[in-house]
Design an enzyme around this catalytic site. Sequence first.
Site, PDB file in Angstrom:
ATOM      1  N   LYS A  15       0.868  -1.176   0.000  1.00 18.96           N
ATOM      2  CA  LYS A  15       0.000   0.000   0.000  1.00 18.96           C
ATOM      3  C   LYS A  15       0.900   1.219   0.000  1.00 18.96           C
ATOM      4  O   LYS A  15       1.423   1.635   1.029  1.00 18.96           O
ATOM      5  CB  LYS A  15      -0.894   0.003   1.238  1.00 18.96           C
ATOM      6  CG  LYS A  15      -2.199   0.646   0.997  1.00 18.96           C
ATOM      7  CD  LYS A  15      -2.441   2.010   1.400  1.00 18.96           C
ATOM      8  CE  LYS A  15      -2.289   3.113   2.155  1.00 18.96           C
ATOM      9  NZ  LYS A  15      -1.948   4.309   1.384  1.00 18.96           N
ATOM     10  N   GLY A  69       5.450   4.760   9.204  1.00 17.92           N
ATOM     11  CA  GLY A  69       4.637   5.965   9.154  1.00 17.92           C
ATOM     12  C   GLY A  69       4.584   6.625  10.510  1.00 17.92           C
ATOM     13  O   GLY A  69       5.479   6.442  11.341  1.00 17.92           O
ATOM     14  N   SER A  70       3.520   7.350  10.728  1.00 19.66           N
ATOM     15  CA  SER A  70       3.432   8.145  11.951  1.00 19.66           C
ATOM     16  C   SER A  70       3.132   7.268  13.164  1.00 19.66           C
ATOM     17  O   SER A  70       2.537   6.191  13.040  1.00 19.66           O
ATOM     18  CB  SER A  70       2.333   9.192  11.792  1.00 19.66           C
ATOM     19  OG  SER A  70       1.108   8.549  11.557  1.00 19.66           O
ATOM     20  N   THR A  71       3.498   7.784  14.321  1.00 14.22           N
ATOM     21  CA  THR A  71       3.246   7.049  15.563  1.00 14.22           C
ATOM     22  C   THR A  71       1.744   6.886  15.794  1.00 14.22           C
ATOM     23  O   THR A  71       1.291   5.825  16.244  1.00 14.22           O
ATOM     24  CB  THR A  71       3.921   7.785  16.734  1.00 14.22           C
ATOM     25  OG1 THR A  71       5.344   7.716  16.510  1.00 14.22           O
ATOM     26  CG2 THR A  71       3.596   7.146  18.077  1.00 14.22           C
ATOM     27  N   GLY A  76       0.573   4.128  13.605  1.00 20.70           N
ATOM     28  CA  GLY A  76       1.186   2.891  14.115  1.00 20.70           C
ATOM     29  C   GLY A  76       0.436   2.364  15.327  1.00 20.70           C
ATOM     30  O   GLY A  76       0.217   1.155  15.477  1.00 20.70           O
ATOM     31  N   GLU A  87       7.628   0.919  12.135  1.00 25.76           N
ATOM     32  CA  GLU A  87       8.708   1.919  12.088  1.00 25.76           C
ATOM     33  C   GLU A  87       8.047   3.285  12.149  1.00 25.76           C
ATOM     34  O   GLU A  87       7.389   3.693  11.189  1.00 25.76           O
ATOM     35  CB  GLU A  87       9.492   1.787  10.779  1.00 25.76           C
ATOM     36  CG  GLU A  87      10.160   0.444  10.571  1.00 25.76           C
ATOM     37  CD  GLU A  87      11.346   0.245  11.484  1.00 25.76           C
ATOM     38  OE1 GLU A  87      11.768   1.200  12.154  1.00 25.76           O
ATOM     39  OE2 GLU A  87      11.835  -0.893  11.557  1.00 25.76           O
ATOM     40  N   CYS A 122      12.433  10.309   9.315  1.00 22.36           N
ATOM     41  CA  CYS A 122      12.202   9.886  10.698  1.00 22.36           C
ATOM     42  C   CYS A 122      13.455  10.108  11.539  1.00 22.36           C
ATOM     43  O   CYS A 122      13.385  10.313  12.742  1.00 22.36           O
ATOM     44  CB  CYS A 122      11.812   8.418  10.710  1.00 22.36           C
ATOM     45  SG  CYS A 122      12.951   7.399   9.770  1.00 22.36           S
ATOM     46  N   GLU A 148       7.724  15.864  16.860  1.00 22.64           N
ATOM     47  CA  GLU A 148       8.286  15.644  15.529  1.00 22.64           C
ATOM     48  C   GLU A 148       7.691  16.673  14.564  1.00 22.64           C
ATOM     49  O   GLU A 148       6.477  16.752  14.413  1.00 22.64           O
ATOM     50  CB  GLU A 148       7.944  14.232  15.046  1.00 22.64           C
ATOM     51  CG  GLU A 148       8.599  13.903  13.718  1.00 22.64           C
ATOM     52  CD  GLU A 148       8.224  12.523  13.195  1.00 22.64           C
ATOM     53  OE1 GLU A 148       7.038  12.172  13.252  1.00 22.64           O
ATOM     54  OE2 GLU A 148       9.129  11.813  12.732  1.00 22.64           O
TER      55      GLU A 148
HETATM   56  P1  NAD Z   1       1.201   8.180   7.895  1.00 19.33           P
HETATM   57  O1  NAD Z   1       1.161   7.415   9.163  1.00 19.33           O
HETATM   58  O2  NAD Z   1       0.210   9.261   7.709  1.00 19.33           O
HETATM   59  O3  NAD Z   1       0.996   7.212   6.649  1.00 19.33           O
HETATM   60  C1  NAD Z   1       1.861   6.122   6.393  1.00 19.33           C
HETATM   61  C2  NAD Z   1       1.137   5.096   5.545  1.00 19.33           C
HETATM   62  O4  NAD Z   1       0.058   4.568   6.324  1.00 19.33           O
HETATM   63  C3  NAD Z   1       0.490   5.667   4.288  1.00 19.33           C
HETATM   64  O5  NAD Z   1       0.572   4.710   3.252  1.00 19.33           O
HETATM   65  C4  NAD Z   1      -0.952   5.873   4.710  1.00 19.33           C
HETATM   66  O6  NAD Z   1      -1.864   5.846   3.635  1.00 19.33           O
HETATM   67  C5  NAD Z   1      -1.160   4.674   5.623  1.00 19.33           C
HETATM   68  N1  NAD Z   1      -2.232   4.861   6.603  1.00 19.33           N
HETATM   69  C6  NAD Z   1      -2.751   6.023   7.070  1.00 19.33           C
HETATM   70  N2  NAD Z   1      -3.751   5.777   7.951  1.00 19.33           N
HETATM   71  C7  NAD Z   1      -3.845   4.427   8.048  1.00 19.33           C
HETATM   72  C8  NAD Z   1      -4.667   3.549   8.809  1.00 19.33           C
HETATM   73  N3  NAD Z   1      -5.602   4.027   9.643  1.00 19.33           N
HETATM   74  N4  NAD Z   1      -4.480   2.214   8.689  1.00 19.33           N
HETATM   75  C9  NAD Z   1      -3.526   1.727   7.878  1.00 19.33           C
HETATM   76  N5  NAD Z   1      -2.739   2.504   7.105  1.00 19.33           N
HETATM   77  C10 NAD Z   1      -2.888   3.845   7.201  1.00 19.33           C
HETATM   78  O7  NAD Z   1       2.690   8.701   7.763  1.00 19.33           O
HETATM   79  P2  NAD Z   1       3.318   9.608   6.627  1.00 19.33           P
HETATM   80  O8  NAD Z   1       2.814  10.994   6.847  1.00 19.33           O
HETATM   81  O9  NAD Z   1       3.141   8.969   5.287  1.00 19.33           O
HETATM   82  O10 NAD Z   1       4.879   9.510   6.985  1.00 19.33           O
HETATM   83  C11 NAD Z   1       5.466  10.330   7.927  1.00 19.33           C
HETATM   84  C12 NAD Z   1       5.691   9.583   9.220  1.00 19.33           C
HETATM   85  O11 NAD Z   1       6.408   8.390   8.968  1.00 19.33           O
HETATM   86  C13 NAD Z   1       6.551  10.378  10.182  1.00 19.33           C
HETATM   87  O12 NAD Z   1       6.017  10.312  11.483  1.00 19.33           O
HETATM   88  C14 NAD Z   1       7.896   9.666  10.133  1.00 19.33           C
HETATM   89  O13 NAD Z   1       8.689   9.794  11.278  1.00 19.33           O
HETATM   90  C15 NAD Z   1       7.483   8.257   9.889  1.00 19.33           C
HETATM   91  N6  NAD Z   1       8.589   7.489   9.277  1.00 19.33           N
HETATM   92  C16 NAD Z   1       9.253   6.566  10.043  1.00 19.33           C
HETATM   93  C17 NAD Z   1      10.341   5.865   9.511  1.00 19.33           C
HETATM   94  C18 NAD Z   1      11.105   4.852  10.336  1.00 19.33           C
HETATM   95  O14 NAD Z   1      11.882   4.078   9.770  1.00 19.33           O
HETATM   96  N7  NAD Z   1      10.927   4.802  11.643  1.00 19.33           N
HETATM   97  C19 NAD Z   1      10.731   6.099   8.196  1.00 19.33           C
HETATM   98  C20 NAD Z   1      10.038   7.045   7.453  1.00 19.33           C
HETATM   99  C21 NAD Z   1       8.953   7.729   8.001  1.00 19.33           C
END
Ligand code: NAD
Length: 487
Positions: free
Chosen positions: A185, A238-240, A243, A260, A294, A391
């Site tokens: 996805k 993605g975001s905490t 997650g 992550e 991140c 963040e």
């Molecule tokens: P996000 O959490 O908004 O989205 C990440 C992914 O999750 C996207 O594909 C999104 O469509 C999907 N998503 C959103 N809501 C969902 C749900 N309810 N259920 C399942 N999937 C869902 O994050 P973002 O804005 O795309 O990325 C930025 C964040 O990612 C920042 O907080 C950053 O720190 C983190 N990040 C972490 C790492 C790491 O390795 N720790 C690496 C890169 C980014």
Amino acid sequence: MTTLIIQQTCRHLINGEVSAAHNGHWFDKHEPATGNVMAHVASGTAADVDAAVAAARAQFDGGAWAALPGAARARLMHRLADLLEAHSEDFATLLAQEQGRAIMETRMLDVPMSIDTLRYFAGWADKIEGRQIPTAGFMGRPTFNYTVKEAVGVAALIVPWNAPLMIGAWKLGPALATGCTVVIKPSEEAPLALTALAMLSIEAGFPPGVINVVQGTGPEVGRALVTHPGVDKVSFTGSTAVGREIAEKAGPLFKRLTLELGGKAPQIICEDAVLEQAIGGCAMGLFVDQGQTCAAGSRILVHRSLYQSVCGALAGAAQGVQLGAPLAPTTQMGALISARHAERVRGHIQRAVAEGATMLAGEGEVPAGGYFVRPTIFCDVTPSMAIAREEVFGPVGVIIPFDTDEEAIAMANDCQYGLSATVWTQNVNRAHQMASRLRVGAVGINGWSPLDARLPWGGIKQSGVGSDLSRSALDSYMVDKAVTLVM
Ligand code: NAD
């Protein structure tokens, strides 16, 4: 590069077929540096997720893929890496455009690391071995015991927008090497390059259904994947906040999870640091990918004796950053991913000013049309201010002085996140002592966050659970099965 890009549409890849969404809906993907519509993206639904999971299940549960030995999986993965390499410049361009990012970065970091990651994990595919374990036997009879490492099944790979190709490769690599099948996805904000890679998998010879892609939003497609009964593992970056929701939903269903999440990485400059090296490294940690990483080293903790020099030098570095069009060779920093995100980052900056922080750099002209924010540096920041704790995910750093190593470590650890940290010092003992006491998943010494497929990448605390990359990631896509022959 592929029909996907030529037709300006970004569709699903399900069972080897490129398709629109079940319901025929699309959404627009905007180009961050101009605000113009760049592509129409299929707006997937739970029905599309069902079809993709069914295709992945069929391959895993007895398709051609399930019968392939590790060496054959490795050959396919090497072919995919070779195709990616052959199209390197196309991918670097596409990534730069869809992320709004300077092409010098996507050429130097994302594309080569994606290729290297696929090759690294391809190398593991035929080296997955169990163990023979002696025991005292069973009810007086000797036993022969061994373990087999088996692929966990269908993996849902949920990818963010900030490094979509690279993070996609971090997840695809171990999943394919171990024999899993996948449903990817991509982020709705940056789906193009990762989808193009998935489409190359057909040319590479992967059986249809091994690598599937469903486009769409998190709430619609992401949620459907996370709770789908046909999905065995979820690997999410993605975001905490998201997650946490995934853990809440997938936990009771006993799906295996890799999460992550976010970060607020400290960069500690000790009084014996090589200043020039530390300034260059800190600036890179702050500004690469417009600070949308991140591991962004956004908390600069500096020994008080160097505080004024570091403030001046980092402000100068920020002011000197060349903002511009992603494809221009002189551009050092592009645009943020979306208008909404740029607004969010500006909100953090305004709040920092309101809380009393001093802006040393940040104001000035930005290119017209796109979602640009100038690199911003704050001093006069206290550890309790929001700008020092939350963040930002943009090119914004704070500089805070410390007097002793103890104080630096305490400040670094006083954080909800625990992803990565950097220490700048010439004292080897101090470097290793600090590394052992920093509550994070990765520590860089005299270099900001070196990422490599061979090193684990993952956080603690609210930065997540489990690791991408390295042997650790490989293990997370497998289960140990114990077999006992009672003789
Ligand atoms: P996000 O959490 O908004 O989205 C990440 C992914 O999750 C996207 O594909 C999104 O469509 C999907 N998503 C959103 N809501 C969902 C749900 N309810 N259920 C399942 N999937 C869902 O994050 P973002 O804005 O795309 O990325 C930025 C964040 O990612 C920042 O907080 C950053 O720190 C983190 N990040 C972490 C790492 C790491 O390795 N720790 C690496 C890169 C980014």
